[in-house]
Design a protein around this motif. Sequence first.
Motif, PDB file in Angstrom:
ATOM      1  N   GLN A   1     -22.126 -16.865  -6.134  1.00  0.00           N
ATOM      2  CA  GLN A   1     -22.356 -15.162  -6.169  1.00  0.00           C
ATOM      3  C   GLN A   1     -21.956 -14.819  -7.273  1.00  0.00           C
ATOM      4  O   GLN A   1     -21.479 -15.309  -8.189  1.00  0.00           O
TER       5      GLN A   1
ATOM      6  N   ILE B   1     -25.830 -14.561  -6.601  1.00  0.00           N
ATOM      7  CA  ILE B   1     -26.602 -14.444  -5.549  1.00  0.00           C
ATOM      8  C   ILE B   1     -25.908 -13.424  -4.557  1.00  0.00           C
ATOM      9  O   ILE B   1     -24.893 -14.032  -4.026  1.00  0.00           O
ATOM     10  N   ARG B   2     -26.594 -12.336  -4.228  1.00  0.00           N
ATOM     11  CA  ARG B   2     -25.876 -11.515  -3.563  1.00  0.00           C
ATOM     12  C   ARG B   2     -27.109 -10.381  -2.657  1.00  0.00           C
ATOM     13  O   ARG B   2     -28.205 -10.443  -3.362  1.00  0.00           O
ATOM     14  N   GLU B   3     -26.526  -9.593  -1.678  1.00  0.00           N
ATOM     15  CA  GLU B   3     -27.477  -8.813  -1.132  1.00  0.00           C
ATOM     16  C   GLU B   3     -27.577  -7.557  -2.350  1.00  0.00           C
ATOM     17  O   GLU B   3     -26.563  -6.809  -2.430  1.00  0.00           O
TER      18      GLU B   3
ATOM     19  N   LYS C   1     -32.588 -18.857  -6.939  1.00  0.00           N
ATOM     20  CA  LYS C   1     -33.191 -19.752  -5.678  1.00  0.00           C
ATOM     21  C   LYS C   1     -33.964 -20.816  -6.085  1.00  0.00           C
ATOM     22  O   LYS C   1     -34.028 -22.041  -5.387  1.00  0.00           O
TER      23      LYS C   1
ATOM     24  N   ASP D   1     -17.184 -17.097   3.528  1.00  0.00           N
ATOM     25  CA  ASP D   1     -17.916 -16.128   3.705  1.00  0.00           C
ATOM     26  C   ASP D   1     -19.537 -16.300   3.483  1.00  0.00           C
ATOM     27  O   ASP D   1     -20.043 -17.376   3.285  1.00  0.00           O
ATOM     28  N   HIS D   2     -20.404 -15.501   4.226  1.00  0.00           N
ATOM     29  CA  HIS D   2     -21.559 -15.777   4.641  1.00  0.00           C
ATOM     30  C   HIS D   2     -22.635 -16.259   3.554  1.00  0.00           C
ATOM     31  O   HIS D   2     -23.249 -17.436   3.617  1.00  0.00           O
ATOM     32  N   ASP D   3     -22.292 -15.509   2.497  1.00  0.00           N
ATOM     33  CA  ASP D   3     -23.256 -15.784   1.242  1.00  0.00           C
ATOM     34  C   ASP D   3     -22.975 -17.297   0.788  1.00  0.00           C
ATOM     35  O   ASP D   3     -23.958 -18.001   0.387  1.00  0.00           O
ATOM     36  N   ASN D   4     -21.768 -17.666   0.617  1.00  0.00           N
ATOM     37  CA  ASN D   4     -21.415 -19.100  -0.044  1.00  0.00           C
ATOM     38  C   ASN D   4     -22.034 -20.037   1.039  1.00  0.00           C
ATOM     39  O   ASN D   4     -22.611 -21.285   0.503  1.00  0.00           O
TER      40      ASN D   4
ATOM     41  N   GLU E   1     -24.447 -19.615   3.007  1.00  0.00           N
ATOM     42  CA  GLU E   1     -26.062 -19.750   2.904  1.00  0.00           C
ATOM     43  C   GLU E   1     -26.421 -20.573   1.796  1.00  0.00           C
ATOM     44  O   GLU E   1     -27.469 -21.676   1.634  1.00  0.00           O
TER      45      GLU E   1
END
Length: 451
Positions: free
Chosen positions: A225, A275-277, A291, A311-314, A316
């Motif tokens: 992230q 990596i993040r939204e 990616k 958390d969600h990102d990790n 993923e």
Amino acid sequence: MAKIVDTIVAPSTTITTQAIALIRISGDDAFSIINKLLKKEVPQTKGIYFRQIFDKDKLVDEVVINAFVNPSSFTGENTIEIACHGGILNTNRIIKLIISAGARMAQKGEFSQRAFLNGKIDLIQAEGINDLIHATNDLALKIGIDNMSGTNNKAIFSLKENLMDVISRIQVSIDYPDYDDVEGSSIEDLTKLLEKLNDQVTKLIVRSKLANKSVTGIKTAIIGQTNVGKSSILNALLDEDKAIVTDIPGTTRDIVEGQISLETVTLNLIDTAGIRETKDIVENLGIKKSKDLIKQADLVLFVVNSDRVDDHDNLEILNELNGKTYITIFNKSDLLKEDKNKLINEYKNVVFTSAINNDIDQLIEKIQEMYSNEEILKSDELVLINLSQIALIEQVKEKIDQSLNAIKSSMPIDIVNVDLYAAWDFLNELIGEQYDEEIIDNIFKKYCLGK
Ligand SMILES: Nc1nc2c(ncn2[C@@H]2O[C@H](COP(=O)(O)OP(=O)(O)OP(=O)(O)O)[C@@H](O)[C@H]2O)c(=O)[nH]1
Ligand SMILES: [Mg+2]
């Protein structure tokens, strides 16, 4: 290719300010050329001679001359090695005098090329010399010295012997079809021999590819992230401020690369965008690259923010790492308050680092452990590290595979032998018993001047 009748000269050490420089002369006229510059001649006998070099009557330098007489020299030719006083002007002046006395400036690698052409070394030994000189880690050093000395080349000779054995057995059954009961020449026997051969070649390929990666560089992507310390880890590994580090998430947008050599492995490091939204178009392009790099990398350094493990990102990213070789780095360990072991959960190969304090010992140890290449380092089996050599041995395998398919699908036996003769040619090309002049020229161009 330059004509082999010439006598060549080149410095074997860099031309710079130094105590001693080494100049090498090789060819038929090596003795007569050096003697033009001496008042007291060097006899055409192996030995070490202290002499004074003159330019007409003017003293140029006092030198030590090491003389080798054809064929007992590295190149197989008359060879004179002059240890003169180092220094740019002095070394250049002596080389110029040697050229005016009849020698030609050598091309890169020409001494080794002559050693090869004069049958003093085979092509695997020649490549070994170059690998030794250019080695960046202990593994490359070991393979270079083993291959240069020729001790491991028996693997190729054993392969050739086994291959010729099968070829001959088949040839006998082609030439004398009535003798169909010669021992060891039944289809089952031949298939077994070919399978054994195939196994030998496959093992050589596997070892060689592994070594090639560890020597030329494992493609290593630093992924995670934003703001977890990826760029800080790159900088700590490289011991250099290569990537920009700030506390603003999204600092790295494009990849930043660098290379490090540890004892038994070299890594080609790639720092990536976190990596993040995000709605930022440029940042999203960077994230797409990150990616893609997860897919392409041989090794992923997955950097995790210790306080956001679940958390969600990790999770993923962890999902994308399924099936990949990766190390999980819990960075910012200096900020950790809770028990470290609680964090590990489902993460594999966990190490703790504090990049800001240059504390990355656990990471280095883990990489060394994963790429210790112990098997290769301890074994005395042949390993090839150059891609061109690996490509040739793969062609050998392809031909053996084809012959195996042919024999298993009951094709006429002479078809099987066509493939085996082709495999034979590739093996000969590998050790240089059969060669294309242009390819040989290209191989030796990679070498240093004076080698
Ligand atoms: N306390 C502490 N701070 C760290 C550590 N490593 C990095 N930082 C800080 O964390 C912030 C982000 O570091 P970077 O290396 O830029 O992080 P990054 O993962 O490359 O971030 P992006 O490029 O934005 O994805 C900087 O302020 C660093 O100084 C660490 O081990 N401990
Ligand atoms: Mg960064």
